[in-house]
Design a protein around this motif. Structure first.
Motif, PDB file in Angstrom:
ATOM      1  N   THR A  90      23.012  28.536  29.024  1.00  0.00           N
ATOM      2  CA  THR A  90      24.183  28.502  27.660  1.00  0.00           C
ATOM      3  C   THR A  90      23.955  29.890  26.712  1.00  0.00           C
ATOM      4  O   THR A  90      24.789  30.453  26.347  1.00  0.00           O
ATOM      5  N   TYR A  91      22.685  29.980  26.514  1.00  0.00           N
ATOM      6  CA  TYR A  91      22.426  31.399  25.766  1.00  0.00           C
ATOM      7  C   TYR A  91      22.791  32.443  26.572  1.00  0.00           C
ATOM      8  O   TYR A  91      23.514  33.251  25.814  1.00  0.00           O
ATOM      9  N   LEU A  92      22.557  32.696  27.703  1.00  0.00           N
ATOM     10  CA  LEU A  92      23.042  33.691  28.342  1.00  0.00           C
ATOM     11  C   LEU A  92      24.641  34.007  28.630  1.00  0.00           C
ATOM     12  O   LEU A  92      24.963  35.205  28.464  1.00  0.00           O
ATOM     13  N   ALA A  93      25.086  32.805  28.670  1.00  0.00           N
ATOM     14  CA  ALA A  93      26.433  32.957  29.043  1.00  0.00           C
ATOM     15  C   ALA A  93      27.112  33.122  27.539  1.00  0.00           C
ATOM     16  O   ALA A  93      28.047  33.889  27.710  1.00  0.00           O
ATOM     17  N   ARG A  94      26.573  32.843  26.688  1.00  0.00           N
ATOM     18  CA  ARG A  94      27.233  33.079  25.139  1.00  0.00           C
ATOM     19  C   ARG A  94      26.852  34.510  25.203  1.00  0.00           C
ATOM     20  O   ARG A  94      27.871  35.307  24.556  1.00  0.00           O
ATOM     21  N   GLN A  95      25.908  35.005  25.293  1.00  0.00           N
ATOM     22  CA  GLN A  95      25.591  36.418  25.090  1.00  0.00           C
ATOM     23  C   GLN A  95      26.433  37.273  25.929  1.00  0.00           C
ATOM     24  O   GLN A  95      26.935  38.271  25.667  1.00  0.00           O
ATOM     25  N   GLN A  96      26.758  36.936  27.421  1.00  0.00           N
ATOM     26  CA  GLN A  96      27.511  37.665  28.200  1.00  0.00           C
ATOM     27  C   GLN A  96      29.012  37.382  27.821  1.00  0.00           C
ATOM     28  O   GLN A  96      29.800  38.368  28.057  1.00  0.00           O
ATOM     29  N   GLY A  97      29.152  36.429  27.314  1.00  0.00           N
ATOM     30  CA  GLY A  97      30.767  36.227  26.620  1.00  0.00           C
ATOM     31  C   GLY A  97      30.920  36.929  25.649  1.00  0.00           C
ATOM     32  O   GLY A  97      32.027  37.859  25.441  1.00  0.00           O
ATOM     33  N   PHE A  98      30.192  37.324  24.708  1.00  0.00           N
ATOM     34  CA  PHE A  98      30.256  38.119  23.609  1.00  0.00           C
ATOM     35  C   PHE A  98      30.364  39.625  23.926  1.00  0.00           C
ATOM     36  O   PHE A  98      31.254  40.440  23.548  1.00  0.00           O
ATOM     37  N   GLN A  99      29.726  40.139  24.880  1.00  0.00           N
ATOM     38  CA  GLN A  99      29.771  41.447  25.518  1.00  0.00           C
ATOM     39  C   GLN A  99      31.170  41.563  26.201  1.00  0.00           C
ATOM     40  O   GLN A  99      31.789  42.594  26.031  1.00  0.00           O
ATOM     41  N   VAL A 100      31.711  40.555  27.164  1.00  0.00           N
ATOM     42  CA  VAL A 100      32.811  40.816  27.521  1.00  0.00           C
ATOM     43  C   VAL A 100      33.990  40.722  26.696  1.00  0.00           C
ATOM     44  O   VAL A 100      34.928  41.499  26.587  1.00  0.00           O
ATOM     45  N   TRP A 101      33.711  39.829  25.192  1.00  0.00           N
ATOM     46  CA  TRP A 101      34.754  39.848  24.428  1.00  0.00           C
ATOM     47  C   TRP A 101      34.842  41.360  23.866  1.00  0.00           C
ATOM     48  O   TRP A 101      35.974  41.889  23.406  1.00  0.00           O
ATOM     49  N   ARG A 102      33.674  41.817  23.562  1.00  0.00           N
ATOM     50  CA  ARG A 102      33.897  43.167  22.912  1.00  0.00           C
ATOM     51  C   ARG A 102      34.551  44.277  23.841  1.00  0.00           C
ATOM     52  O   ARG A 102      35.156  45.160  23.269  1.00  0.00           O
ATOM     53  N   GLY A 103      34.166  44.067  25.219  1.00  0.00           N
ATOM     54  CA  GLY A 103      34.737  45.039  26.141  1.00  0.00           C
ATOM     55  C   GLY A 103      36.357  44.880  26.287  1.00  0.00           C
ATOM     56  O   GLY A 103      37.356  45.653  26.386  1.00  0.00           O
ATOM     57  N   ILE A 104      36.597  43.702  26.042  1.00  0.00           N
ATOM     58  CA  ILE A 104      38.301  43.311  25.890  1.00  0.00           C
ATOM     59  C   ILE A 104      38.880  43.889  24.622  1.00  0.00           C
ATOM     60  O   ILE A 104      39.635  44.502  24.794  1.00  0.00           O
ATOM     61  N   ASN A 105      38.336  43.804  23.668  1.00  0.00           N
ATOM     62  CA  ASN A 105      38.602  44.416  22.216  1.00  0.00           C
ATOM     63  C   ASN A 105      38.684  45.805  22.299  1.00  0.00           C
ATOM     64  O   ASN A 105      39.756  46.340  21.858  1.00  0.00           O
ATOM     65  N   GLN A 106      37.761  46.433  22.686  1.00  0.00           N
ATOM     66  CA  GLN A 106      37.493  48.068  23.172  1.00  0.00           C
ATOM     67  C   GLN A 106      38.530  48.512  23.954  1.00  0.00           C
ATOM     68  O   GLN A 106      39.392  49.397  23.922  1.00  0.00           O
TER      69      GLN A 106
ATOM     70  N   GLY B 186      44.567  50.816  23.921  1.00  0.00           N
ATOM     71  CA  GLY B 186      45.722  50.858  24.705  1.00  0.00           C
ATOM     72  C   GLY B 186      45.892  50.439  26.123  1.00  0.00           C
ATOM     73  O   GLY B 186      46.924  50.669  26.855  1.00  0.00           O
ATOM     74  N   GLU B 187      44.632  49.965  26.590  1.00  0.00           N
ATOM     75  CA  GLU B 187      44.507  49.646  28.188  1.00  0.00           C
ATOM     76  C   GLU B 187      44.617  48.183  28.240  1.00  0.00           C
ATOM     77  O   GLU B 187      44.195  47.363  27.336  1.00  0.00           O
ATOM     78  N   PHE B 188      45.072  47.569  29.246  1.00  0.00           N
ATOM     79  CA  PHE B 188      45.058  46.292  29.718  1.00  0.00           C
ATOM     80  C   PHE B 188      43.627  45.845  30.508  1.00  0.00           C
ATOM     81  O   PHE B 188      43.595  46.469  31.166  1.00  0.00           O
ATOM     82  N   PRO B 189      43.067  44.921  29.664  1.00  0.00           N
ATOM     83  CA  PRO B 189      41.568  44.708  30.246  1.00  0.00           C
ATOM     84  C   PRO B 189      41.664  43.765  31.470  1.00  0.00           C
ATOM     85  O   PRO B 189      40.757  42.708  31.347  1.00  0.00           O
ATOM     86  N   ALA B 190      42.374  44.032  32.319  1.00  0.00           N
ATOM     87  CA  ALA B 190      42.464  43.007  33.443  1.00  0.00           C
ATOM     88  C   ALA B 190      41.019  42.433  34.031  1.00  0.00           C
ATOM     89  O   ALA B 190      40.725  41.562  34.313  1.00  0.00           O
ATOM     90  N   GLU B 191      40.198  43.768  34.395  1.00  0.00           N
ATOM     91  CA  GLU B 191      38.923  43.341  35.105  1.00  0.00           C
ATOM     92  C   GLU B 191      38.103  42.620  33.908  1.00  0.00           C
ATOM     93  O   GLU B 191      37.371  41.583  34.408  1.00  0.00           O
ATOM     94  N   LYS B 192      38.249  43.034  32.639  1.00  0.00           N
ATOM     95  CA  LYS B 192      37.211  42.234  31.858  1.00  0.00           C
ATOM     96  C   LYS B 192      37.777  40.728  31.528  1.00  0.00           C
ATOM     97  O   LYS B 192      36.775  39.843  31.236  1.00  0.00           O
ATOM     98  N   LEU B 193      39.020  40.540  31.511  1.00  0.00           N
ATOM     99  CA  LEU B 193      39.460  39.326  31.558  1.00  0.00           C
ATOM    100  C   LEU B 193      38.976  38.501  32.859  1.00  0.00           C
ATOM    101  O   LEU B 193      38.673  37.195  32.553  1.00  0.00           O
ATOM    102  N   VAL B 194      38.880  38.974  33.940  1.00  0.00           N
ATOM    103  CA  VAL B 194      38.435  38.306  35.035  1.00  0.00           C
ATOM    104  C   VAL B 194      36.941  37.996  34.926  1.00  0.00           C
ATOM    105  O   VAL B 194      36.636  37.047  35.121  1.00  0.00           O
ATOM    106  N   ASP B 195      36.054  39.171  34.260  1.00  0.00           N
ATOM    107  CA  ASP B 195      34.748  38.664  33.754  1.00  0.00           C
ATOM    108  C   ASP B 195      34.711  37.503  33.053  1.00  0.00           C
ATOM    109  O   ASP B 195      33.760  36.856  33.122  1.00  0.00           O
TER     110      ASP B 195
END
Length: 151
Positions: A44-60, A65-74
């Motif tokens: 749960t801790y690792l999933a939360r940590q990785q989830g926040f990292q993916v969320w930051r990547g999506i926002n970035q 102006g890019e569509f974050p397809a790869e990050k959405l799959v992540d």
């Protein structure tokens, strides 16, 4: 569809139960329960940590102006990993942890992306096609378009 999912809801839990009983017979019931609870907490801790990292990547990506397809799959894979890790079992924990490691998550991402691409190329919107590529004879229905007409 039901018969395709039946093995997943019967065989996997039976294998998990067998493995937990074997582990319990080797190390005892208490340590086995601690292993299950521990992997759930750590997962749960690792999933939360990785989830926040993916969320930051999506926002970035979106801010650039890019569509974050790869990050959405992540993100989908991290969510699935979290679900697998809170499910008691050894195999589900192993797959869940592999989905959380960015390097091995890439393998799952490529596999899932290939499945999605194949579905899109075939014009198949049925999500069961992600996991089963063999054509299902039970669903051999040709859409003539008649059911979409308004009289």
């Amino acid at each position: 569809m039901y018969f395709r999912l039946l093995p997943f809801f019967t065989l996997i839990p039976l294998i998990e139960l067998y493995l937990l009983i074997k582990i319990g017979s080797l190390v005892g019931a208490g340590p086995t329960v601690l292993i299950v609870v521990g992997t759930g907490i750590v997962g749960t801790y690792l999933a939360r940590q990785q989830g926040f990292q993916v969320w930051r990547g999506i926002n970035q990506s979106l801010s650039q102006g890019e569509f974050p397809a790869e990050k959405l799959v992540d993100g989908l894979l991290v969510l699935a990993a979290g679900l697998l890790l809170i499910t008691p079992g050894v195999l589900t924990d192993l797959v869940g942890f592999l989905m959380l490691i960015p390097v091995t998550r890439g393998i799952f991402r490529r596999w899932l992306s290939a499945r999605f691409s194949g579905m899109i190329q075939r014009g198949n919107s049925d999500m069961s096609g992600i996991f089963w590529s063999r054509y299902d004879a039970e669903r051999d229905v040709t859409d003539s378009g008649d059911d979409h007409k308004i009289d």
